[in-house]
Design an enzyme around this catalytic site. Structure first.
Site, PDB file in Angstrom:
ATOM      1  N   CYS A 153       0.852  -1.180   0.000  1.00 37.16           N
ATOM      2  CA  CYS A 153       0.000   0.000   0.000  1.00 37.16           C
ATOM      3  C   CYS A 153       0.893   1.237   0.000  1.00 37.16           C
ATOM      4  O   CYS A 153       1.923   1.268   0.670  1.00 37.16           O
ATOM      5  CB  CYS A 153      -0.921   0.036   1.212  1.00 37.16           C
ATOM      6  SG  CYS A 153      -2.025   1.463   1.162  1.00 37.16           S
ATOM      7  N   ASP A 285      -6.620  10.171  -4.231  1.00 38.06           N
ATOM      8  CA  ASP A 285      -5.881   9.183  -3.454  1.00 38.06           C
ATOM      9  C   ASP A 285      -4.581   8.854  -4.197  1.00 38.06           C
ATOM     10  O   ASP A 285      -4.439   9.152  -5.371  1.00 38.06           O
ATOM     11  CB  ASP A 285      -6.737   7.905  -3.296  1.00 38.06           C
ATOM     12  CG  ASP A 285      -6.341   7.100  -2.063  1.00 38.06           C
ATOM     13  OD1 ASP A 285      -5.283   7.393  -1.464  1.00 38.06           O
ATOM     14  OD2 ASP A 285      -7.093   6.177  -1.703  1.00 38.06           O
ATOM     15  N   ASN A 286      -3.662   8.257  -3.478  1.00 34.83           N
ATOM     16  CA  ASN A 286      -2.429   7.747  -4.085  1.00 34.83           C
ATOM     17  C   ASN A 286      -1.624   8.804  -4.837  1.00 34.83           C
ATOM     18  O   ASN A 286      -1.272   8.647  -5.999  1.00 34.83           O
ATOM     19  CB  ASN A 286      -2.764   6.546  -4.984  1.00 34.83           C
ATOM     20  CG  ASN A 286      -3.240   5.367  -4.150  1.00 34.83           C
ATOM     21  OD1 ASN A 286      -2.663   5.081  -3.088  1.00 34.83           O
ATOM     22  ND2 ASN A 286      -4.291   4.713  -4.578  1.00 34.83           N
TER      23      ASN A 286
HETATM   24  N1  LIG Z   1     -12.267  -2.257  -5.597  1.00 41.20           N
HETATM   25  C1  LIG Z   1     -11.279  -1.882  -4.784  1.00 41.20           C
HETATM   26  N2  LIG Z   1     -10.014  -2.168  -5.120  1.00 41.20           N
HETATM   27  C2  LIG Z   1      -8.979  -1.812  -4.332  1.00 41.20           C
HETATM   28  C3  LIG Z   1      -9.198  -1.070  -3.146  1.00 41.20           C
HETATM   29  C4  LIG Z   1     -10.540  -0.789  -2.794  1.00 41.20           C
HETATM   30  O1  LIG Z   1     -10.835  -0.207  -1.730  1.00 41.20           O
HETATM   31  N3  LIG Z   1     -11.546  -1.203  -3.630  1.00 41.20           N
HETATM   32  N4  LIG Z   1      -8.105  -0.654  -2.393  1.00 41.20           N
HETATM   33  C5  LIG Z   1      -6.843  -0.556  -3.115  1.00 41.20           C
HETATM   34  C6  LIG Z   1      -5.682  -0.311  -2.283  1.00 41.20           C
HETATM   35  S1  LIG Z   1      -5.392   1.287  -1.801  1.00 41.20           S
HETATM   36  C7  LIG Z   1      -4.763  -1.300  -2.016  1.00 41.20           C
HETATM   37  S2  LIG Z   1      -3.353  -0.952  -1.173  1.00 41.20           S
HETATM   38  C8  LIG Z   1      -4.992  -2.697  -2.454  1.00 41.20           C
HETATM   39  C9  LIG Z   1      -4.951  -3.645  -1.279  1.00 41.20           C
HETATM   40  O2  LIG Z   1      -5.172  -4.971  -1.682  1.00 41.20           O
HETATM   41  P1  LIG Z   1      -5.436  -6.061  -0.546  1.00 41.20           P
HETATM   42  O3  LIG Z   1      -6.538  -5.557   0.336  1.00 41.20           O
HETATM   43  O4  LIG Z   1      -5.778  -7.321  -1.252  1.00 41.20           O
HETATM   44  O5  LIG Z   1      -4.155  -6.193   0.209  1.00 41.20           O
HETATM   45  O6  LIG Z   1      -6.243  -2.848  -3.084  1.00 41.20           O
HETATM   46  C10 LIG Z   1      -6.590  -1.791  -3.947  1.00 41.20           C
HETATM   47  N5  LIG Z   1      -7.736  -2.141  -4.707  1.00 41.20           N
HETATM   48 MO   LIG Z   2      -3.309   1.434  -0.847  1.00 44.54          MO
END
Ligand SMILES: Nc1nc2c(c(=O)[nH]1)N[C@H]1C(S)=C(S)[C@@H](COP(=O)(O)O)O[C@H]1N2
Ligand SMILES: [Mo]
Length: 872
Positions: A153, A285-286
């Site tokens: 993350c 974000d990000n």
């Molecule tokens: N649909 C969806 N995809 C997502 C997210 C989410 O909240 N919704 N979070 C993202 C973020 S910020 C991260 S760091 C990763 C985390 O994946 P994990 O929960 O399988 O570790 O998923 C990503 N994909």
């Molecule tokens: Mo993330």
């Protein structure tokens, strides 16, 4: 078209999926090739959680079973968690799905097993041949590949940024990353099939989770999608198992080398576009905005957010120390001479970590650590099918996974050092910076990871920079409290000539507890002669006091003074006494321990060590340790903590009506936090101890120290107990002992509020359990909401068969409309109506101070004498 269910591969996957928990992974050989020994790291043993945790039951994720070891970073919901760093590291190269970090922006979409093959998704936008297909088709009609990938993350290590200045993001520790073998289809295969148009430059993705600002979505660059070295894929399997709900069941994108936020879970759409995603979560974000953009500025000037230059794609080079772990201790006297430091490192964009260096002198000199790259072992084995996908590694040079480093130190050189720092460098000679680059979202934090070393008694103690979430602890917090400026380039340590930051230093008026002019020196031998009831001497802060004159009047009972006789009771004394009590101390002050005795007494063992198992656990003079076994949330702010005693047949050793002390240490200041509690478990229960604790965690009202420490306590952790204490004991059949004097009562009037029910509950239970006894009890229990009434079912159960002896009256200040009981506070009228003043009745009161005070006044007005009233 062929029936995909007939396809061998999807058959296999479904079979695998149905075996729950999954069997240990195996590799399947590729039909034409002969089987060979495989020497690749395979997933650690896994146990699929099957139980929905109580915590989750009231949330939209009530369909998702989870592992209780995960540390929640954003309260109960949404689910954002990391594993304890040592647990993550000890799993090895691959992480089991139940410990894999989770980042969910909202609720987890619910997908039933039988719906998996029919999961539909599309490839659309600037393409000549839009596609709409099911997961069944994806598995049957495309080449399946398997590849180990680490997801990280962008917020990994953000707690350190939040210590410097609060960012707009929650506090990840350094375990916001995990690794798995992902099986699926190369994203490029699908995009190729849909045939992108000339103008196409990006691939946007959208998930099925609907959030306050729309579905989660983001984008990646199209030319990177098409580059095999970038390894982007759509995956439905992790470590040979179908994806679990938190990780995108049944389909997700996996974008290696880039921040986790690009790996969209619960994938529904791939949209080929000319411009980056305009999804709210892609924009806000990000990103790493320039460091001078404050939270306020970023809120007022949206232009900062839409600037694509600040969007994060590739990860930055990073590393952390797993061992020494936070609060690990290394013995200087009877441990090994060598200590092996260990940790992880990763690069971004597929770049290899080419060196990891450690320093014991704040970066003046460095040593090279050994690096293990387990990922390389997959490149070396012959082509094969793993979990139904071709192990797609032999040709790849990109490094998509973390690596593990280690370096041996002699314990003596660690003892001479103040800290250990680590930094990693990648193949483009990109090295981690010494100083933090703070930014408004607190992302991509990657300065040197620093663990401090302090020498205590005969061991070394290590501290990590922070602890995840709101957990206290870490040198950053400690340095800040001491007034250090974390951004001074020296981790907040004082440098010559620097002004101290007065504002950050807490200044408390100290109350003097010594007699003016008293110069008498006392030795430890003299002190120890007074470990008796007649003349109990005890020590607080190196000063000696004689408790004899105060035995009778001590509000905590004579026993607690006697228990301290001959001992140093600084911790308990300071923890539980008010300023008024401290101000009384000069009267009892008789001298100061001489300097060698001061050292000797601080080395007094805190517990008796004996070879034979002790039948009862508690000891009034020494602390003994029980381990946290489980936590059970019983109301929004109340948890029952269950501890295991030293052995299964040991009982607690607490008389009915007495209390025990719980001691935890503030991980930052090492200050003891001690509070009295009455357990709710049966006095006779063997092997276990249950304590109900109300947690005060509301950040608005300054969370309680004990509450913070208790809620941060990991399962398996030790907590110290001591007791019994208290001046009241219920001996049975109406017989009580108050300060050693026996008294017979016919009736108890019990007045309590909130968690004040716990000591009352013990006595009430004892009275009600005794069937051939006529002692009566009336409980007046005042609370705010229905949900605040604790132990209600247990109390009601005790009334059965005791009609005429037991009575429980609840009153609520914020009762719902349907409430049939009383309303309002416990007041004079209520007391008058239900409790008749009589010689053979004893009033027991326990609750918040305001309740205790007001009821005291009420009772006095109604003719009760002080010796008929007992405050727990
Ligand atoms: N649909 C969806 N995809 C997502 C997210 C989410 O909240 N919704 N979070 C993202 C973020 S910020 C991260 S760091 C990763 C985390 O994946 P994990 O929960 O399988 O570790 O998923 C990503 N994909
Ligand atoms: Mo993330």
């Amino acid at each position: 078209m062929e029936d995909p269910a007939q396809d061998g591969r999807s058959q296999l996957i479904v079979e695998k999926h149905e075996q729950l928990p999954p069997s240990p992974p195996q590799t399947e050989e590729n039909g034409s090739e002969s089987s060979e020994e495989v020497d690749i790291p395979l997933p650690p043993p896994t146990t699929t959680p099957t139980e929905v945790l109580d915590l989750d039951k009231k949330t939209p994720d009530a369909h998702v079973p989870r592992d209780p070891r995960l540390i929640r970073l954003t309260g109960v919901h949404p689910f954002n968690v990391e594993a304890p760093l040592s647990a993550l590291f000890n799993e090895g190269f691959l992480t089991s799905p139940e410990l894999f970090y989770v980042r969910n922006h909202g609720a987890v979409p619910e997908v039933k097993d039988e719906e998996i093959p029919d999961w539909e998704f599309t490839v659309e936008g600037l393409v000549e041949k839009p596609l709409s297909l099911t997961l069944r088709q994806l598995m049957a009609e495309y080449e399946q590949i398997t590849c180990p990938i680490t997801l990280v993350c962008a917020g990994n290590r953000r707690k350190e940024q939040n210590q410097v200045r609060k960012s707009k993001g929650f506090s990840w520790g350094p375990a916001g990353l995990s690794t798995a073998l992902f099986t699926g289809v190369a994203m490029s295969d699908l995009i190729k099939k849909a045939r992108p148009c000339k103008k196409a430059k990006y691939v946007c993705m959208e998930g099925a989770d609907e959030l306050p600002n729309g579905f989660y979505g983001t984008s990646v660059k199209l030319n990177w999608v098409m580059d095999p070295n970038r390894g982007m894929m759509l995956s439905y399997m992790m470590n040979g198992e179908m994806l679990r709900p938190d990780h995108g069941k049944p389909l997700r994108a996996v974008i290696p080398g880039q921040i986790g936020g690009r790996s969209v879970k619960w994938l529904k759409k791939l949209i080929v576009t000319a411009a980056p995603s305009d999804n709210w979560y892609h924009i806000y974000d990000n990103r790493v905005l320039p460091t001078m953009i404050s939270p306020e500025l970023s809120a007022n000037e949206p232009k900062w957010w839409v600037d694509e230059r600040y969007a994060i794609y590739d990860l930055s080079t990073n590393s952390a120390i797993a061992f020494p772990a936070h609060e690990e201790q290394v013995s200087l006297s009877d441990g090994p001479e060598k200590y092996r430091a260990k940790g992880y490192a990763y690069g971004g964009g597929g770049r290899r970590v080419t060196r990891v260096e450690l320093s014991l002198d704040k970066g003046q000199s460095w040593r090279l650590a050994d690096i293990d790259y387990p990922e390389d072992r997959y490149r070396d084995v012959p082509d094969q099918i793993l979990y139904g996908g071709r192990l797609d590694m032999s040709w790849r040079e990109s490094c998509f996974c973390w690596c593990q480093w280690s370096l041996d130190f002699s314990v003596s050189e660690l003892a001479d050092a103040k800290d250990i720092v680590v930094r990693a460098m990648d193949e483009s000679m990109n090295v981690q910076p010494k100083d933090m680059y703070w930014s408004v979202l607190g992302m991509m934090n990657n300065p040197w990871f620093r663990v401090t070393i302090s020498r205590e008694h005969d061991y070394l103690r290590f501290e990590h920079p922070t602890q995840p979430a709101l957990m206290p602890g870490g040198w950053m917090e400690r340095v800040k409290k001491a007034g250090g400026d974390l951004m001074n380039g020296h981790w907040g340590e004082k440098v010559a000539g620097e002004e101290e930051r007065r504002d950050a230093v807490e200044q408390n008026e100290e109350i003097s507890m010594t007699k003016e002019g008293l110069k008498t020196e006392i030795t430890i031998d003299e002190l120890r002669k007074h470990d008796n009831e007649q003349d109990p001497w005890f020590v607080v802060n190196g000063q000696v006091y004689n408790g004899a004159a105060f035995l009778k009047d001590h509000p905590g009972g004579a026993q607690s003074i006697i228990s301290a006789a001959g001992l140093d009771s600084t911790d308990e004394f300071m923890a539980i006494h008010s300023e008024t009590a401290k101000a009384m101390m000069p009267t009892y002050h008789i001298g100061t321990l001489d300097s060698s005795s001061k050292i000797a007494i601080s080395e007094t063992p805190s517990a008796i060590t004996s070879d034979s198992p002790r039948p009862t656990f508690l000891n009034p003079r020494f602390w003994n340790t029980a381990r946290l076994h489980s936590k059970k949330q019983i109301s929004s702010d109340t948890i029952i903590f269950t501890f295991t005693l030293e052995h299964p047949t040991q009982t607690l050793g607490l008389p009915v009506g007495q209390h025990l002390m719980i001691r935890l240490r503030d991980p930052v200041s090492r200050e003891a936090i001690i509070r009295p509690y009455t357990p709710i478990s049966e006095i006779t229960r063997a092997g276990y101890l249950e304590v109900l604790i109300k947690l005060y965690l509301d950040p608005a009202t300054n969370p309680g120290k004990m509450s913070k420490a208790m809620s941060a306590l990991p399962l398996g952790h030790g907590v110290d107990f001591k007791g019994p204490i208290g001046k009241f004991t219920y001996l049975g059949k109406g017989l009580c002992s108050i300060n050693g004097t026996e008294k017979r009562v016919r009736k108890f009037a019990m007045i309590c509020g909130g968690s004040g029910i716990t000591p009352i509950f013990q006595v009430f239970r004892a009275v009600m359990r005794d069937k051939d006894d006529s002692t009566k009890c009336t409980i007046l229990n005042g609370n705010r909401l229905v949900g605040d009434i604790l132990c209600r079912e247990d109390l009601d159960a005790l009334l059965k068969g005791n009609e005429g002896r037991g009575e429980i009256i609840h009153t609520l200040t914020r009762a719902p409309e349907c409430w049939e009981g009383l309303r309002g506070r416990i007041n004079a009228e209520l007391v008058q109506k239900h409790i008749e003043c009589s010689e053979d009745t004893l009033v027991l009161i326990c609750g918040p101070e305001t309740l205790e005070k007001s009821i005291h006044v009420v009772l006095k007005e109604q003719g009760w004498k002080d010796d008929q009233i007992l405050f727990f």
